[in-house]
Design a protein around this motif. Structure first.
Motif, mmCIF file in Angstrom:
data_model
loop_
_atom_site.group_PDB
_atom_site.id
_atom_site.type_symbol
_atom_site.label_atom_id
_atom_site.label_comp_id
_atom_site.label_asym_id
_atom_site.label_seq_id
_atom_site.Cartn_x
_atom_site.Cartn_y
_atom_site.Cartn_z
ATOM 1 N N PHE A 103 0.824 -1.200 0.000
ATOM 2 C CA PHE A 103 0.000 0.000 0.000
ATOM 3 C C PHE A 103 0.857 1.248 0.000
ATOM 4 C CE2 PHE A 103 1.018 -0.270 4.432
ATOM 5 C CZ PHE A 103 0.911 1.008 4.932
ATOM 6 N N LEU A 104 0.265 2.330 -0.442
ATOM 7 C CA LEU A 104 0.915 3.636 -0.457
ATOM 8 C C LEU A 104 -0.046 4.679 0.092
ATOM 9 C CD1 LEU A 104 2.558 3.809 -4.002
ATOM 10 C CD2 LEU A 104 3.785 3.757 -1.826
ATOM 11 N N VAL A 105 0.492 5.663 0.790
ATOM 12 C CA VAL A 105 -0.338 6.800 1.178
ATOM 13 C C VAL A 105 -0.441 7.733 -0.022
ATOM 14 C CG1 VAL A 105 0.120 6.692 3.649
ATOM 15 C CG2 VAL A 105 1.705 7.903 2.174
ATOM 16 N N LYS A 106 -1.561 8.436 -0.125
ATOM 17 C CA LYS A 106 -1.822 9.243 -1.314
ATOM 18 C C LYS A 106 -0.887 10.437 -1.459
ATOM 19 C CE LYS A 106 -6.644 8.087 -2.204
ATOM 20 N NZ LYS A 106 -8.012 8.616 -2.400
ATOM 21 N N ASP A 107 -0.291 10.880 -0.357
ATOM 22 C CA ASP A 107 0.621 12.018 -0.464
ATOM 23 C C ASP A 107 2.071 11.575 -0.655
ATOM 24 O OD1 ASP A 107 1.133 11.020 2.031
ATOM 25 O OD2 ASP A 107 0.864 12.918 3.105
ATOM 26 N N THR A 108 2.265 10.343 -1.129
ATOM 27 C CA THR A 108 3.601 9.849 -1.452
ATOM 28 C C THR A 108 4.265 10.769 -2.465
ATOM 29 O OG1 THR A 108 3.018 7.539 -1.036
ATOM 30 C CG2 THR A 108 4.870 7.926 -2.506
ATOM 31 N N GLU A 109 5.559 10.981 -2.311
ATOM 32 C CA GLU A 109 6.295 11.809 -3.268
ATOM 33 C C GLU A 109 6.189 11.204 -4.667
ATOM 34 O OE1 GLU A 109 7.881 14.684 -2.817
ATOM 35 O OE2 GLU A 109 7.230 14.712 -0.716
ATOM 36 N N PRO A 110 6.100 12.040 -5.711
ATOM 37 C CA PRO A 110 5.934 11.537 -7.083
ATOM 38 C C PRO A 110 6.968 10.484 -7.486
ATOM 39 C CG PRO A 110 5.577 13.895 -7.035
ATOM 40 C CD PRO A 110 6.063 13.517 -5.663
ATOM 41 N N GLU A 111 8.237 10.743 -7.167
ATOM 42 C CA GLU A 111 9.264 9.780 -7.567
ATOM 43 C C GLU A 111 9.099 8.443 -6.838
ATOM 44 O OE1 GLU A 111 11.205 12.655 -4.564
ATOM 45 O OE2 GLU A 111 9.821 12.739 -6.269
ATOM 46 N N GLU A 112 8.558 8.493 -5.616
ATOM 47 C CA GLU A 112 8.329 7.263 -4.854
ATOM 48 C C GLU A 112 7.194 6.452 -5.479
ATOM 49 O OE1 GLU A 112 8.595 4.208 -2.214
ATOM 50 O OE2 GLU A 112 10.043 5.819 -2.588
ATOM 51 N N LEU A 113 6.177 7.130 -5.970
ATOM 52 C CA LEU A 113 5.067 6.430 -6.626
ATOM 53 C C LEU A 113 5.566 5.697 -7.867
ATOM 54 C CD1 LEU A 113 2.028 5.824 -6.959
ATOM 55 C CD2 LEU A 113 1.883 7.918 -8.312
ATOM 56 N N VAL A 114 6.358 6.371 -8.668
ATOM 57 C CA VAL A 114 6.898 5.753 -9.882
ATOM 58 C C VAL A 114 7.787 4.571 -9.524
ATOM 59 C CG1 VAL A 114 8.401 6.104 -11.873
ATOM 60 C CG2 VAL A 114 6.764 7.887 -11.216
#
Length: 221
Positions: A103-114
């Motif tokens: 899972f990821l929190v929605k305010d994850t940094e953009p580079e972390e999401l990628v």
């Protein structure tokens, strides 16, 4: 190309994720869904590599949608990553049990999401930075008496050791350093352990590590 399905009832959230992911040369957004029912239908139709699934959605929530996806043998290659507003969302534990790869929190940094999308395709369990040990502590707090786990007796001593290290949140690289082996060897041990136990990914190993009693709260340190 890594194909991603976005499942979130908020149009702005989907638009933001789409813009971010479509900008990457090796990732494309294959489709979108505004509720869990649509998400399941889209997954069956499009067969994406990764689904970014919001937990709270109308018609069918993200947990129920995830269970439908992960319980379908025809969709075994699809990885589901749950999206949550809070790091310790009350549903996170159930999300992992439902077969989500993390899972990821929605305010994850953009580079972390990628990076997360690429990691889950590679077979890594995905937890937001800084949350791993707290999530493991949640598993420990909720765990009951050790349960019999089919296939556990078939593991070698090294595979049981690797499973325990996965259970306390170590990556392949960290396991390799702990056991003084190469990262490739560590990854091979993890893969063989998952095959023997019949789990989809590392998140499944974490669940079994605690349910079997192989890992206990004292490991948290």
């Amino acid at each position: 190309m890594i194909r991603v399905l976005l499942a979130d009832d908020q149009l702005l959230v989907r638009a933001g994720f789409r813009a971010l992911l479509d900008a990457e040369p090796d990732i494309e957004v294959a489709g979108e869904a505004a509720d869990g029912e649509q998400a399941v239908e889209q997954v069956r139709a499009l067969r994406p590599d990764v689904v970014l699934m919001d937990i709270r959605m109308p018609v069918l929530d993200g947990l129920a949608a995830t269970r439908r996806i992960t319980e379908d043998p025809a969709l075994a290659e699809v990885k589901v990553v749950m999206l949550t507003t809070f790091e310790l969302d009350e549903y996170v534990f159930e999300a992992i049990r439902s077969g989500a790869s993390g899972f990821l929190v929605k305010d994850t940094e953009p580079e972390e999401l990628v990076r997360a999308v690429r990691a889950v395709v590679d077979g890594d369990a995905l937890l937001s930075p800084g949350v791993t040990r707290r999530l493991i502590a949640e598993f420990a707090a909720r765990s009951k008496e050790p349960a019999a786990v089919p296939g556990l007796a078939d593991l070698t001593e090294r595979e049981r050791e690797v499973m325990a290290l996965v259970g306390v949140g170590l990556s392949n690289e960290e396991i390799a350093r702990r056991l003084v082996v190469s990262p490739l060897t560590a990854k091979t041990h993890v893969s063989r352990t998952m095959v023997k136990l019949g789990v989809r990914d590392r998140a499944g190993l974490v669940v079994l590590a605690y349910e079997s009693g192989l890992v206990r709260p004292g490991w948290l340190g």
